[in-house]
Design an enzyme around this catalytic site. Structure first.
Site, mmCIF file in Angstrom:
data_model
loop_
_atom_site.group_PDB
_atom_site.id
_atom_site.type_symbol
_atom_site.label_atom_id
_atom_site.label_comp_id
_atom_site.label_asym_id
_atom_site.label_seq_id
_atom_site.Cartn_x
_atom_site.Cartn_y
_atom_site.Cartn_z
ATOM 1 N N CYS A 79 0.915 -1.070 -0.089
ATOM 2 C CA CYS A 79 0.079 0.078 -0.093
ATOM 3 C C CYS A 79 0.838 1.176 -0.662
ATOM 4 O O CYS A 79 0.083 2.003 -0.056
ATOM 5 C CB CYS A 79 -0.589 -0.244 0.919
ATOM 6 S SG CYS A 79 -1.822 -1.296 1.314
ATOM 7 N N HIS A 90 -2.564 8.010 6.619
ATOM 8 C CA HIS A 90 -2.367 6.589 6.225
ATOM 9 C C HIS A 90 -3.906 6.185 6.673
ATOM 10 O O HIS A 90 -4.768 5.726 5.406
ATOM 11 C CB HIS A 90 -1.318 5.715 6.132
ATOM 12 C CG HIS A 90 -1.353 3.975 5.835
ATOM 13 N ND1 HIS A 90 -1.529 4.669 3.976
ATOM 14 C CD2 HIS A 90 -2.040 3.623 6.468
ATOM 15 C CE1 HIS A 90 -2.078 3.029 3.626
ATOM 16 N NE2 HIS A 90 -1.758 2.600 5.041
ATOM 17 N N HIS A 119 -9.975 2.233 0.428
ATOM 18 C CA HIS A 119 -8.579 2.363 0.692
ATOM 19 C C HIS A 119 -7.745 1.173 -0.747
ATOM 20 O O HIS A 119 -8.749 0.327 -1.256
ATOM 21 C CB HIS A 119 -8.315 1.262 2.632
ATOM 22 C CG HIS A 119 -6.528 0.946 1.903
ATOM 23 N ND1 HIS A 119 -5.459 1.697 1.452
ATOM 24 C CD2 HIS A 119 -5.554 0.216 3.015
ATOM 25 C CE1 HIS A 119 -4.292 1.247 1.565
ATOM 26 N NE2 HIS A 119 -4.410 0.634 2.217
#
Lengths: 271, 395
Positions: free
Chosen positions: B160, B290, B324
C-alpha cells in the site's frame, strides 16, 4: 549520459549448482566445471522459527543471497537500506491464491490470511527486515525480464544520491502451473550485492562497478563464459547477473552490456 | 532533496474522474463508498469506479487490456495530463522523462478470470496475456508507451506504500542525473484476491470505513489511479508552483501484516521526509493520514503523528471517501494535497463525529477552511513498509 559508480563490498549467488559465492566463484572463474542440479535454498537463519515456517521457497531464495552478501560485506545486515528486484515476485503464493479463488467461487474466506500477506511483492523485503531487525527503507521493483537491470540502475542511483551503502537483492523463482506456461523459468536464481559509494570501504571493496545508461544502444542477451550457464541466463531473467559475477570471479574489467528497455546498461569493473 | 515541481497531476477514484472531482467531493463531504457488489461474499463497502467494464483500451493497446490499465487510462486522459507530458517530453527529450509507478496487484483480475476459464487439462485460455496484464511491468510499459516516453522505467511494488515510494524513487533518479522529469503515480484496481485476502485477515468493515472513530471496525477497499509529472524546478514557475519537497521511508521489521504498535517505522518515515524537505514539524499544516480504519493502524498512526508533530497539527484520513485504494493511495494523497492547498481547506475524516477518545493527535471532525502550505502525507503497507511525502509550494 550520466555514469554512476559504486564499490562492491559483498557478493552472493544462489542458483542451480551455484550454492553460494565460495562454492561458485571457482566455477564462474572457469577453474571448476559447472554441473546443473536442483539446489533448494537453505532455510533462512535470520528468521525466527515462526517466520521461518511461514516463509516459502521464494522468500528463502531471496534471503539466502541477502544474508550471504551482507555477511561478505562485513557491514551489519540491519544497517543497510535495500533494493529488492524480481520479475515474478512470489508467484508461488499468488498462484495458490488464484487456485483457491477459482475453487471457492463466491464463498467467503476463500484465501489463507498468511498466504495473502505473503503475496505482496515486498514480502521478501519484509521478512528480511523482520529477521534482521532492519529499520531502513526497502524498495521493491519488478520489470519482467528487465528486473535485474532496473534493480541495478535503481541501486546505483540510490547509492549516488544518499551516499551510503545498500543491499541489492535480485531473485526469480519458477512460477507454479498453469502460470509457468506464460513465463517458462528454468530454475530459481538469485544474486546479492552490497554496493557502497566509491571509497566507502577503505580498501575492503572487491571491485568498483561503473554503469552507464545507453538509451539508444540495444544489447542482446548477455552470454556467460562458463560452459553450461547459457541456458540459465536464457531461462531466468535474474541470471542476467551472471556475466557480472563471472567478471568478479575472474578479476576482469570488461563485461557485456545488459539489455534495458529499448537500450542497455553499459557495465565495467575497475580493480 | 531538491524540490520537484509538480507541473501536472491527475487522479481517478470512486469520487470521479479527474483531480477536480476529488477535491470537490472532499470539500462537500460526499463519499464514494457503496455496498460491495464486486465480490459480494466478502460484504462491506467498496469504492468502485463505474464504467470500467465497458471501457476497453484502444485497439493499438489491446494486449494491455485489463481493469488496472483501463483505470490508469481514465486518469491519463483526464486533466490534460497526456498533453502536459508531451510538452515536457518536447522540452527535455523523451528519453529524459522517466516513468516510475507503483501498484500492488497490477492486472491480477486478468489472471483471476483466466483461472476461472481453464480447460479440462487445467491450461489457461490462450487469450490470457500474462506479460501485458498480470505482470507488474504491465502498468509501466502501458503508461510509457501511451505517453511516448523513452526514459528509465521502474515499477515499484511495496504494497500500500507503492505509489508513494514511486515518488521517492523517481526523485532519486532525477537527482542522480538520469532524467530531468518523471511521471510518477500508479494504479490499483478492485480484484477478488485483495477483497478476499483482507476478508481472511478479518479487516473488512461491515459499514463504510470510519478511520479515527472509536468504533472503527476495519477498511473499505477502493480502486484508484493517479499520475503526477515531477520536474526539476529551474527558473521561475508561473503562479505558485506546487512541489514534492521531501520524502522518507522506513521498515518496521516487526510483522508482515500488523504495524509496529508504537509506530516506530511511521515516525522514522515522517521524520526522514521532514528532514529531506528541510522543514520543522511546526511547518506542517495538515497530516494526510494513512488512516485505513483498522484498529491497529489508526492507533499506531495517532501515536506516531503525536510523536512527530505534537497534539495541535490537524490530521485526517480521506479513506472514508475513496476507500483504501492500496498501492494507489500515495498518489491520490499527492493530488488531494495539491488541490486542498490550492483551495485552502483541510477535509475532515468522513462521517467522524468524535475521534477515538484514546487518540491524542488533532483528528479533524469538521472540514476546516484555512490557508495552508505544507502537507505531510503517509502511506504504509504490508511487510512493514512505510513512506511519507512532504508536499507544498516551491520555496
Amino acid at each position: 549520459m550520466t555514469a554512476l559508480s559504486a564499490d562492491i563490498l559483498g557478493v552472493a549467488i544462489w542458483g542451480p549448482g551455484l550454492e553460494g559465492w565460495a562454492a561458485s566463484a571457482p566455477i564462474l572463474a572457469g577453474t571448476q566445471p559447472y554441473a546443473f542440479r536442483a539446489s533448494p535454498p537453505p532455510a533462512p537463519a535470520v528468521l525466527a522459527a515462526t517466520e521461518r515456517r511461514r516463509a516459502g521457497p521464494v522468500v528463502r531464495l531471496a534471503l539466502a543471497v541477502a544474508q550471504e552478501a551482507t555477511a561478505a560485506s562485513a557491514l551489519p545486515p540491519e544497517s543497510l537500506p535495500s533494493v529488492f528486484a524480481s520479475g515474478h515476485g512470489d508467484a508461488v503464493v499468488v498462484g495458490s491464491i488464484l487456485e483457491a479463488l477459482a475453487a471457492a467461487g463466491q464463498q467467503p474466506r476463500a484465501v489463507s490470511p498468511t498466504q495473502f500477506h505473503n503475496s505482496v511483492h515486498n514480502a521478501a523485503a519484509g521478512y528480511w527486515s523482520i529477521g534482521t531487525g532492519n529499520p531502513h527503507p526497502a524498495t521493491c521493483l519488478g520489470l519482467g525480464d528487465d528486473s535485474y537491470a532496473a534493480g541495478l540502475l535503481k541501486a546505483l542511483a540510490e547509492v549516488t544520491t544518499t551516499n551510503r551503502p545498500l543491499l541489492l537483492c535480485v531473485y526469480d523463482h519458477p512460477l507454479p502451473p498453469p502460470l509457468d506456461a506464460c513465463r517458462p523459468t528454468l530454475a530459481p536464481f538469485a544474486a546479492g550485492l552490497v554496493l557502497a559509494p566509491p571509497g566507502f570501504g577503505a580498501g575492503t571493496a572487491l571491485a568498483r562497478l561503473h554503469l552507464h545508461w545507453q538509451p539508444e544502444t540495444p544489447a542482446t542477451l548477455p552470454s556467460p563464459r562458463t560452459p553450461g550457464l547459457a541456458a540459465l541466463v536464457a531461462g531466468n531473467a535474474c541470471a542476467r547477473a551472471l556475466p557480472l559475477l563471472e567478471a568478479l570471479a575472474r578479476h576482469e574489467a570488461e563485461l557485456p552490456a545488459l539489455p534495458y528497455l529499448e537500450g542497455s546498461l553499459a557495465l565495467r569493473l575497475s580493480w | 532533496m531538491q524540490p520537484l515541481h509538480i507541473s501536472a497531476a491527475t487522479a481517478v477514484s470512486a469520487l470521479g474522474v479527474g483531480a477536480a472531482a476529488q477535491a470537490r467531493a472532499l470539500r462537500q463531504g460526499q463519499g464514494g463508498l457503496t455496498p460491495n457488489n464486486y465480490e459480494p461474499a466478502v460484504g462491506g463497502f467498496i469504492g468502485r469506479v463505474p464504467g470500467l467494464e465497458q471501457a476497453p483500451l484502444p485497439a493499438a493497446f489491446a494486449q494491455f487490456d485489463c481493469r488496472n490499465n483501463r483505470l490508469a487510462l481514465l486518469a491519463l486522459t483526464a486533466d490534460g495530463f497526456t498533453q502536459a507530458v508531451a510538452a515536457a517530453a518536447a522540452r527535455h527529450g523523451a528519453h529524459r522523462v522517466a516513468v516510475v509507478l507503483g501498484t500492488s496487484t497490477s492486472g491480477v483480475t486478468a489472471a483471476e478470470d483466466a483461472y476461472a476459464a481453464r480447460d479440462a487439462n487445467g491450461a489457461l485460455p490462450p487469450s490470457f496475456d500474462y506479460a501485458h496484464t498480470q505482470d507488474l511491468a504491465s502498468l509501466g510499459n502501458f503508461t510509457r508507451q501511451w505517453l511516448g516516453l523513452r526514459g528509465p522505467l521502474f515499477m515499484v511494488s511495496t504494497a500500500c506504500a507503492s505509489s508513494a515510494r514511486a515518488c521517492m524513487d523517481a526523485a532519486q533518479l532525477i537527482e542522480a542525473g538520469l532524467c530531468d522529469a518523471a511521471v510518477v503515480g500508479g494504479a490499483d484496481s478492485l480484484c477478488r484476491m485483495t477483497l478476499q485476502g483482507f476478508a481472511a485477515l478479518e479487516l473488512i468493515a461491515a459499514t463504510p470505513c470510519r478511520p479515527g472513530a472509536a468504533d472503527r471496525a476495519g477498511i473499505s477497499i477502493g480502486e484508484a489511479s493517479g499520475f503526477a509529472l515531477l520536474e526539476r524546478a529551474t527558473g521561475p514557475i508561473p503562479g505558485q508552483g506546487f512541489a514534492l519537497l521531501g520524502a522518507g521511508a522506513s521498515s518496521d521489521g516487526y510483522h508482515m501484516s500488523s504495524p509496529h504498535p508504537e509506530g516506530a517505522g511511521a515516525v522514522a518515515a515522517m521524520r526522514q521526509a521532514l528532514a529531506s524537505a528541510s522543514l520543522a514539524p511546526e511547518a506542517i499544516d495538515w497530516v494526510h493520514l494513512h488512516g485505513t480504519g483498522t484498529r491497529a493502524n489508526d492507533a499506531m498512526e495517532d501515536q506516531a503523528v503525536l510523536a512527530v508533530c505534537g497534539p495541535a497539527t490537524p490530521c485526517s484520513s480521506t479513506k472514508g471517501y475513496t476507500g483504501h485504494t492500496l498501492g494507489a493511495c500515495g498518489i491520490l494523497g499527492l493530488v488531494m494535497a495539491r488541490d486542498c492547498v490550492a483551495q485552502g481547506f483541510i477535509p475532515a475524516s468522513l462521517g467522524l463525529t468524535a475521534a477515538d477518545p484514546s487518540f491524542r493527535s488533532n483528528t479533524l471532525t469538521t472540514t476546516r477552511t484555512a490557508p495552508m502550505r505544507h502537507v505531510l502525507a503517509n502511506a504504509f503497507g504490508f511487510g512493514g513498509t512505510n513512506c511519507s511525502l512532504v508536499l507544498g509550494p516551491l520555496p
